[in-house]
Design a protein around this motif. Sequence first.
Motif, PDB file in Angstrom:
ATOM      1  N   UNK A   1       0.831  -1.210   0.000  1.00 17.93           N
ATOM      2  CA  UNK A   1       0.000   0.000   0.000  1.00 17.93           C
ATOM      3  C   UNK A   1       0.860   1.254   0.000  1.00 17.93           C
ATOM      4  N   UNK A   2       0.384   2.293  -0.686  1.00 19.22           N
ATOM      5  CA  UNK A   2       1.151   3.533  -0.795  1.00 19.22           C
ATOM      6  C   UNK A   2       0.205   4.723  -0.666  1.00 19.22           C
ATOM      7  N   UNK A   3       0.630   5.706   0.097  1.00 16.99           N
ATOM      8  CA  UNK A   3      -0.182   6.897   0.394  1.00 16.99           C
ATOM      9  C   UNK A   3       0.563   8.130  -0.099  1.00 16.99           C
ATOM     10  N   UNK A   4      -0.147   9.005  -0.819  1.00 18.49           N
ATOM     11  CA  UNK A   4       0.504  10.172  -1.402  1.00 18.49           C
ATOM     12  C   UNK A   4      -0.513  11.283  -1.615  1.00 18.49           C
ATOM     13  N   UNK A   5      -0.013  12.467  -2.015  1.00 21.12           N
ATOM     14  CA  UNK A   5      -0.850  13.653  -2.182  1.00 21.12           C
ATOM     15  C   UNK A   5      -0.426  14.434  -3.415  1.00 21.12           C
ATOM     16  N   UNK A   6      -1.408  15.087  -4.053  1.00 19.07           N
ATOM     17  CA  UNK A   6      -1.149  15.979  -5.164  1.00 19.07           C
ATOM     18  C   UNK A   6      -2.109  17.168  -5.060  1.00 19.07           C
ATOM     19  N   UNK A   7      -1.638  18.349  -5.422  1.00 18.44           N
ATOM     20  CA  UNK A   7      -2.503  19.530  -5.426  1.00 18.44           C
ATOM     21  C   UNK A   7      -2.793  19.941  -6.860  1.00 18.44           C
ATOM     22  N   UNK A   8      -4.045  20.297  -7.136  1.00 13.15           N
ATOM     23  CA  UNK A   8      -4.461  20.811  -8.441  1.00 13.15           C
ATOM     24  C   UNK A   8      -4.765  22.293  -8.305  1.00 13.15           C
ATOM     25  N   UNK A   9      -4.250  23.093  -9.246  1.00  8.07           N
ATOM     26  CA  UNK A   9      -4.521  24.530  -9.268  1.00  8.07           C
ATOM     27  C   UNK A   9      -4.796  24.961 -10.700  1.00  8.07           C
ATOM     28  N   UNK A  10      -5.586  26.018 -10.850  1.00  8.31           N
ATOM     29  CA  UNK A  10      -5.781  26.608 -12.169  1.00  8.31           C
ATOM     30  C   UNK A  10      -5.471  28.093 -12.095  1.00  8.31           C
ATOM     31  N   UNK A  11      -5.911  28.874 -13.091  1.00 10.39           N
ATOM     32  CA  UNK A  11      -5.697  30.308 -13.070  1.00 10.39           C
ATOM     33  C   UNK A  11      -4.229  30.680 -13.228  1.00 10.39           C
ATOM     34  N   UNK A  12      -3.865  31.841 -12.690  1.00  8.02           N
ATOM     35  CA  UNK A  12      -2.495  32.335 -12.806  1.00  8.02           C
ATOM     36  C   UNK A  12      -1.495  31.419 -12.103  1.00  8.02           C
ATOM     37  N   UNK A  13      -1.920  30.752 -11.043  1.00  2.33           N
ATOM     38  CA  UNK A  13      -1.022  29.811 -10.362  1.00  2.33           C
ATOM     39  C   UNK A  13      -0.607  28.692 -11.313  1.00  2.33           C
ATOM     40  N   UNK A  14      -1.555  28.187 -12.099  1.00  2.77           N
ATOM     41  CA  UNK A  14      -1.233  27.126 -13.051  1.00  2.77           C
ATOM     42  C   UNK A  14      -0.287  27.630 -14.138  1.00  2.77           C
ATOM     43  N   UNK A  15      -0.486  28.862 -14.603  1.00  5.88           N
ATOM     44  CA  UNK A  15       0.394  29.417 -15.631  1.00  5.88           C
ATOM     45  C   UNK A  15       1.829  29.560 -15.090  1.00  5.88           C
ATOM     46  N   UNK A  16       1.960  29.907 -13.831  1.00  5.38           N
ATOM     47  CA  UNK A  16       3.294  30.027 -13.252  1.00  5.38           C
ATOM     48  C   UNK A  16       3.956  28.665 -13.059  1.00  5.38           C
ATOM     49  N   UNK A  17       3.173  27.649 -12.679  1.00  2.00           N
ATOM     50  CA  UNK A  17       3.739  26.300 -12.591  1.00  2.00           C
ATOM     51  C   UNK A  17       4.212  25.857 -13.972  1.00  2.00           C
ATOM     52  N   UNK A  18       3.433  26.195 -15.014  1.00  2.00           N
ATOM     53  CA  UNK A  18       3.857  25.872 -16.373  1.00  2.00           C
ATOM     54  C   UNK A  18       5.183  26.548 -16.710  1.00  2.00           C
ATOM     55  N   UNK A  19       5.388  27.771 -16.228  1.00  2.00           N
ATOM     56  CA  UNK A  19       6.669  28.449 -16.446  1.00  2.00           C
ATOM     57  C   UNK A  19       7.818  27.680 -15.790  1.00  2.00           C
ATOM     58  N   UNK A  20       7.570  27.138 -14.601  1.00  2.00           N
ATOM     59  CA  UNK A  20       8.588  26.293 -13.961  1.00  2.00           C
ATOM     60  C   UNK A  20       8.925  25.122 -14.876  1.00  2.00           C
ATOM     61  N   UNK A  21       7.884  24.501 -15.422  1.00  2.00           N
ATOM     62  CA  UNK A  21       8.098  23.368 -16.316  1.00  2.00           C
ATOM     63  C   UNK A  21       8.820  23.748 -17.590  1.00  2.00           C
ATOM     64  N   UNK A  22       8.432  24.865 -18.185  1.00  2.00           N
ATOM     65  CA  UNK A  22       9.086  25.303 -19.418  1.00  2.00           C
ATOM     66  C   UNK A  22      10.548  25.650 -19.170  1.00  2.00           C
ATOM     67  N   UNK A  23      10.824  26.244 -17.998  1.00  2.00           N
ATOM     68  CA  UNK A  23      12.206  26.553 -17.667  1.00  2.00           C
ATOM     69  C   UNK A  23      13.041  25.294 -17.537  1.00  2.00           C
TER      70      UNK A  23
END
Length: 501
Positions: free
Chosen positions: A199-221
Motif C-alpha cells: 500500500x502507498x499513500x501520497x498527495x497531489x494539489x491541483x490549481x488553475x488560473x495564474x497559479x497554473x500558468x506560473x507552474x507551467x513556467x517552472x516546467x518550461x524553464x
Amino acid sequence: MQLLEETTGRHEFQLAQAAVRLPGGSLLRPGQNCWRVDRADRASILIDGAPYFACLEAALRRAQRSILIIGWDFDGSIRLRPDVSAEESPPLGPLLRSLVEAKPDLEIRVLVWSIAVVHAPGAPGPLIFGAEWQDHPRLQVKLDTHHPLYAAHHQKIVCIDDALAFVGGMDLTVERWDTHRHACDDPFRLKDDGNIYEPVHDLQMAVDGEAARSVAEVGYGRWKLATGEELSPAPPERATPWPEDLGAEFVNMPVAIARTYPAWGDQPATQEAAALTQDALSAARKSIYIEAQYMTSPRIGDVLEQRLADPDGPEIVVIQTHESHGWAEELVMGTNRDRLIRRLRKCDHYDRLRVYYPVIPNGAGGECQVLIHSKLIIVDDVFLRIGSSNLNNRSMGLDSECDLAIEATTEEECRTIAFLRHRLLAEHLETQPEIFAEVLEGAGGSVIRAIDQLNTRERGLRVFGAMADEGPDAPAPGTSLLDPLEPFEPLSLFRRRRTDI
C-alpha cells in the motif's frame, strides 16, 4: 567545515524565526521563501493515487494545445484507472498517443530524470530506446541530464494548456496507484510480475488560473535547461481542462510556488522550498502535522527542537514510512530517521511529540505497512504545503523540487486546511473526518489526545520504536556522501589547491 555549516544553519534559522514572527506579516515572501505567489481560481487536494490518476486522465482528455509532464520517473505502460477495463482506460503511453492523433493542435512533452533508467522502478527500455506510442512528431519524451553528479530531478508536475497544473509527490510510474483503503491484498495493485505491491499513500494539489500558468513556467524553464528548446505559453482556451468531477476546496486563493535547484552550470542555486519549510515550522504555535517519506535533516531537527523546548510551543505529529527499501536507503534514511526521532524525543519535556507509521491488517493475523510517499506540512490550520520536497538534506539543496503552499487568511480557509488534516488522520485511523473533528473538540484541540482516543483498531498508527529505545541521535557516518546538502564536485579540491598556490 562541519562546524561552519552548523553555525550558518543556526544563524539562518534565527533569521527565519525573527522574520515569521513579525506582527501581522504574511509567512509567504516572494524572492525569499518562495518564487511567486499567484492566484488560483480553484485549488483542490487529491489524496492517494486512485483519485489523482482518475482526475488526471479526465484532464488529459480535455487538453487542447499542450501537455507537459515532468517527473523523477515515468512509465507509459501504467493504466491510470486499473480498476476499469483497458478499453475505457488504456495504458498511459497509448492514451497520450491517441490524444495527439485526435487533436491536431496538441503537443505533448514528457521530461524524465536521466538516472531513472537505472534507479527508478519504471521500465527503462522505452525511456532509452523509445516505444511505438512515442513515434509521433508532436509527442516528445526526453531524459533530463542537466543535474550534478548524484543529484535527482525530483519535481512531479503535470501542466495542461497552461490552465491546470498538478504538483505533489506522485510520478506517473509503477507502484503509485492505490485507494484510501490501502488493502494489503488489493488485486488492482499489481507489479509486472503479477505480485501485489505494498500500500502507498501520497498527495497531489491541483490549481488553475495564474497559479497554473506560473507552474507551467517552472516546467518550461526546466524543459529549456534539459533540452535547449524554448517553449511559448499556450494561448488561453475557452474550455477549461479542470475535471468536471473535481470540486474546488479553495476558491480565488493565493498559492505560493517554492523551488529547489542546485547550482549547476549557468543555473544558480535556489533554496526557496527549504526556507519556506523552516519558516512555517518556526511560526507554529499550536500544532504541526507532517506526512513525510523521509525526515532526516538536522536543520529540520533544529527547528523542531526549538519548538519542543518552548513551554507554550506546538504539538508535533509526524507520519512517516517505516520500512526502508535497499541498503543505501536503510543506511541513511532509515538510520537517520531513527536518530532524529531520538534527538527530538530527548528534548520533548512537555510530551508534545508523536512519530507514527500506518499499518493495515493483512487478514492473517498480521499487518502490512503503508508506504508514506507524501510530502505534506500543515501548521496551525493556517499553512499548507504539498509538493515533491522530502525533509532530508538532498531535497533542501541537491535535488530539483517544486512545492505549492497556501496560507489561510479567513476562518473558512482555516477550516478547510483543518478538515484536510482530519481527512488524512481519519484515513489512517479508519474513521470519518467528522468523527475525528468531534473527538478533537472533546480533547480540547489536542491532536495527540484525539489520535490516542481513536487509535484502537487493527488498522491504525504505530509508534516508532525510536520513540522509546536508546541509541545515537547524531547523523550517521557517511551521511554527507549519501544524503548531501549540495552538489559534489570532484575537481573542486584541485581548483582550491590551484587557487592557494
